[in-house]
Design a protein around this motif. Structure first.
Motif, PDB file in Angstrom:
ATOM      1  N   ASN A  52      -6.768  -1.038 -54.838  1.00  0.00           N
ATOM      2  CA  ASN A  52      -6.491  -2.440 -54.981  1.00  0.00           C
ATOM      3  C   ASN A  52      -5.937  -3.146 -53.843  1.00  0.00           C
ATOM      4  OD1 ASN A  52      -7.272  -4.133 -57.622  1.00  0.00           O
ATOM      5  ND2 ASN A  52      -6.384  -2.282 -58.407  1.00  0.00           N
ATOM      6  N   GLY A  89      -8.866  -2.787 -51.236  1.00  0.00           N
ATOM      7  CA  GLY A  89      -9.861  -4.045 -51.548  1.00  0.00           C
ATOM      8  C   GLY A  89      -9.341  -5.409 -51.390  1.00  0.00           C
ATOM      9  N   ASN A  94      -7.008  -6.949 -53.078  1.00  0.00           N
ATOM     10  CA  ASN A  94      -6.902  -7.623 -54.485  1.00  0.00           C
ATOM     11  C   ASN A  94      -5.212  -7.646 -54.621  1.00  0.00           C
ATOM     12  OD1 ASN A  94      -9.607  -7.598 -55.218  1.00  0.00           O
ATOM     13  ND2 ASN A  94      -9.266  -5.494 -55.409  1.00  0.00           N
ATOM     14  N   ILE A  95      -4.503  -6.895 -54.028  1.00  0.00           N
ATOM     15  CA  ILE A  95      -2.915  -7.294 -53.911  1.00  0.00           C
ATOM     16  C   ILE A  95      -2.767  -6.741 -52.615  1.00  0.00           C
ATOM     17  CG2 ILE A  95      -2.536  -6.574 -56.479  1.00  0.00           C
ATOM     18  CD1 ILE A  95      -1.901  -3.781 -55.381  1.00  0.00           C
TER      19      ILE A  95
END
Lengths: 321, 496
Positions: free
Chosen positions: A195, A198, A200-201
């Protein structure tokens, strides 16, 4: 036939004699008087399991030949392994191989077996914890802090489940820095890492060794290490202590026994593990799995003191969370 | 790339490696066929044996075992309704009814062919797409996983049978999945202070209990007469059948590869989703669960494709896509290798040898599975009074070995009784498994998503993949629920 039986009974008698004398003697000379059990407070194939299985033949040698069985008891974050160690005889024949999760789950109230029932023999590994980001997003710790200050409550930091070493590291950083950040628990380090990669965080707090290949590839970067001094391999990465935060957490791997284990036996075990730790075989293993960033060894008394302090800190942090 | 692959093939074809590969496939066959002994356990047991090997050989062996276990779980699932691995649960739903009809050979043939095709599709995807697909998988985060789980769960509506039972089953599965320490807050849920429940209820005790144990109970208690199976002829290449399942095979293999590549969810979920989609797209959804060939083809091609797909994020990113690949990751680290972004560059010889090994393994499955299956079918001639206890014994040993827990064995027995009772009222057990597997994904990913968005639900619609998946789920649900109503209305007008 008769001779065969006679021999069998004679052997049995001798064995029983041996067993009774072994059980009554409490001094370390007769140790070990029966097979030793390694209870691994984690699932098969993970870091703690690998640690126990690598140490097993070395320990066998250091004890001058002992029979050892390894049993994995991953249930309840290893609490079952701690419980079985605490309820076994206090004779040093049941060893609990556990990670920092022992203290964090204790502080979270998930593990009923405390330091009054178990005591450490020694710590053998301490994987350095750090704050990791995607370097394209945050080039350094300053830019991360600046972003967090400008966007209170927006920063998301991932790590393994609640009350894991990752989580308490996050909590202690948030507590010390006063930054307003959120923690998102994942099932594994891999998921948290994915994550961050990617986008996302924003970041993850975890130990250094599993992420080395991402660091080499330039996809992940530690921007703050939880250490007294800067790491040789990352001279540009600031430490917590530089920021006046007394946080030097690691993900530790240690061996525990029943708290009432007689001192001579405890010392005998500690000596054996120290011998293992100093051996060339063990050191080359530590190097291979990248656990040589910081001194892993910590003796029984010193480690117990550290665990007690950490327990207090973690309890406070988890209660306030 | 092709030369890399051919180089890998040359390594695999070395006599010693080929011999080890064949042994690995057989070990995998046996492990996969025994209920409870899953790929994870086999890999862990054999890990120390591989320390002495060259890393390339070691990982060829480990991945071959992994591939073979995913395949061979179907044998006992079809013959005794005792899925050898969690991945093979769905296969039992249509495979076992076929055995009861006396079509065990046909069912096994479909299973073998589907597994090999799924495995090959997966391996080819692995070889061609590893670097590319891995990047795309990173776009999948909590909102997308949640949407995927919802899509899977909506199929309860189209499973056939009584809808209310399906809903109760799914809810029961969801409930069982909530037991244990909540991973997000650390709160204990329904554990009653029992440490054995803190980790939650494992998938293995539930599956083995609901399917294998309950079946032995049924056959023993109800003295159910069983089609005598004197001779089972396994026919792998059967043209009419192949024509019938062709579409299912291609769809399920693709679904399998995609789900396998996503980090964190494995072959069991892939088997489930592809089974659901096959039911949904079938013209005769009512035939499923009663011995439809497509019901074997779908999960078997998908789980083997997913097993290979799960290796993509492992090799390309160092992120395991399933339980077994997590253990294989541990094995890499023990060998002093670190899979990750640089791995494809630094260890490409090893990786392509492993790829080539897996490629060969799928052909070995086609070649060697028949004699192996014959061994198992011979067991069918053993009187059930002897076979039943043996099955139960395997279930107990297998379940115990997962966590060294006697508690799990009792749990398994309890689920055995539950399964036995539920089957008496024709309750669709598949819905329970659906809830149990997809529930935790849906729940924790929903909560993670909301932490990401600070509680804002619009994140699901803002992200294209999750928005698409959720709309498909919504549309399909609407269609399945409304179609019967329209049909009924038409019948009414026709009658009047």
């Amino acid at each position: 036939m008769v001779t065969k039986h006679t021999i069998k009974y004679a052997a049995l008698g001798l064995a029983m004699l041996g067993a009774t004398t072994g059980a009554s003697a409490s001094d370390a000379d007769n140790f070990p008087s029966k097979p030793i059990q390694f209870l691994v407070a984690a699932g098969a194939g993970g870091g703690t399991d690998n640690f126990a299985r690598v140490v097993r033949p070395m320990f066998e040698e250091a004890m001058g030949g002992a029979r050892i069985t390894v049993v994995n008891l991953p249930a309840a974050s290893g609490a079952l392994a701690h419980q079985r160690t605490a309820t076994s005889a206090a004779d040093g024949h049941t060893l609990d191989f556990a990670s920092t999760t022992l203290v964090t789950s204790l502080a979270a109230g998930q593990n009923p077996v405390g330091l009054d029932q178990l005591t450490p023999v020694a710590r053998m590994q301490s994987d350095v914890m750090a704050l990791f980001v995607n370097p394209e997003r945050f080039p350094d710790f300053e830019s991360f802090v600046k972003y967090a200050e400008e966007n209170p409550g927006k920063v998301t930091v991932g790590g393994t489940h609640t009350a894991s070493p990752d989580h308490v590291t996050f909590l202690s950083l948030r507590d010390a820095s006063g930054l307003d950040m959120n923690f998102i628990p994942y099932d594994s380090t891999g998921n948290a890492t994915a994550n961050v990669l990617g986008g996302n965080i924003d970041a993850t707090t975890t130990s250094l060794s599993p992420l080395l290949s991402y660091i080499e590839a330039g996809q992940m970067m530690p921007i703050l290490v939880f250490s007294d001094e800067r790491l040789e391999d990352y001279p540009d990465v600031p430490t917590t202590v530089e920021n006046n935060w007394d946080l030097t957490d690691g993900n530790d791997r240690a061996i525990f026994v029943h708290a009432d284990t007689p001192a001579p036996i405890l010392q005998r075990l500690e000596k054996a593990f120290k011998e293992v730790y100093d051996s060339e075989d063990y050191q080359s293993y530590a190097e291979r799995v990248n656990l040589d960033y910081r001194e892993g060894w910590m003796g029984s008394d010193e480690y117990r003191q550290r665990l007690e302090n950490n327990y207090e800190l973690y309890s406070r942090l988890l209660q306030n969370d | 790339m092709l030369e890399h692959f051919l180089g890998g093939l040359a390594v695999v074809m070395q006599p010693l490696n080929l011999l080890l590969l064949i042994s690995a496939v057989f070990i995998g066959f046996i492990g996969g066929a025994l209920p409870g002994i899953s790929g994870v356990i086999l890999v862990v047991i054999l890990l120390p044996v591989t320390y002495g090997m060259e890393p390339t050989t070691a990982f060829m062996v480990l991945t071959a075992i992994y591939g073979a276990t995913v395949f061979s779980g179907l044998i006992t699932a079809i013959l005794y309704r005792a899925p050898g691995t969690p991945e093979a649960v769905m296969t039992a739903f249509d495979g076992y009814p076929m055995t009861q009809r006396g079509e065990a050979g046909k069912a096994l043939g479909i299973g073998v062919l589907s597994s090999a095709i799924g495995g090959l599709v997966g391996t080819v995807a692995l070889i061609i797409f590893t670097p590319m697909l891995a990047k795309m998988a990173l776009k999948f985060s909590s909102p997308e996983y949640f949407a995927l789980a919802v899509l899977g769960l909506t199929v309860v509506a189209s499973l056939g049978g009584r809808l209310i039972f399906g809903l109760i089953g799914a809810a029961l599965g969801l409930f069982i999945a909530t037991i244990g320490i909540d991973p997000l807050t650390g709160t204990s849920r329904f554990t009653f202070g029992n440490l054995n429940l803190a980790e939650g209820v494992g998938l293995i005790p539930v599956i083995v209990g609901l399917f294998a144990v309950s079946e032995v109970m049924k056959r023993t208690l109800d003295h159910e007469s069983h089609q005598p199976l004197k001779k089972v002829k396994v026919k792998i290449f059967d043209l009419p059948i192949l024509r019938q399942i062709g579409m299912t095979l291609s769809r399920s293999s693709i679904i399998g590869v995609i789900i396998g590549i996503l980090p964190g969810i494995g072959a069991s979920t892939a088997a489930m989703v592809s089974y659901s989609e096959t039911v949904r797209w079938s013209k005769h959804p009512e035939k499923f669960g009663k011995g439809a060939p497509e019901g074997i083809a779908a999960p078997e091609s998908a789980n083997n494709a997913a097993a290979m797909g799960a290796l993509v994020p492992l090799f390309a990113l160092g992120i395991p896509g399933s339980g077994t690949t997590a253990v294989i990751l541990g094995a890499f680290i023990m060998h002093g290798l670190q899979p990750g972004p640089m791995f494809m560059l630094t260890s490409s010889d090893l990786i392509y040898a492993v790829f080539a090994g897996l490629f060969i393994v799928n052909f070995m499955i086609l070649l060697f599975s028949k004699p192996f299956i014959v061994l198992f079918t011979k067991l069918l001639n053993v009187p059930y009074s002897a076979l039943g206890p043996i099955i139960i014994m395997c279930c107990i040993v297998g379940t115990y070995s997962v966590r060294n827990s006697m508690f799990d064995v009792w749990l398994m027995m309890g689920f055995g009784v539950l399964g036995y009772l539920l089957e008496k009222i024709n309750f669709p057990l598949v819905s329970i498994i659906l809830g149990l597997v997809l529930g935790p994904i849906a729940e924790s990913e929903l909560r993670r998503t909301l932490s990401m968005s600070q509680g804002d639900f619009s994140i699901f619609l803002e992200r294209p993949i999750s928005a698409t998946l959720l709309s498909i789920a919504f549309l399909l649900l609407a269609v399945t629920l409304i179609t019967p109503l329209i049909k009924r209305a038409r019948r009414k007008t026709a009658a009047t």
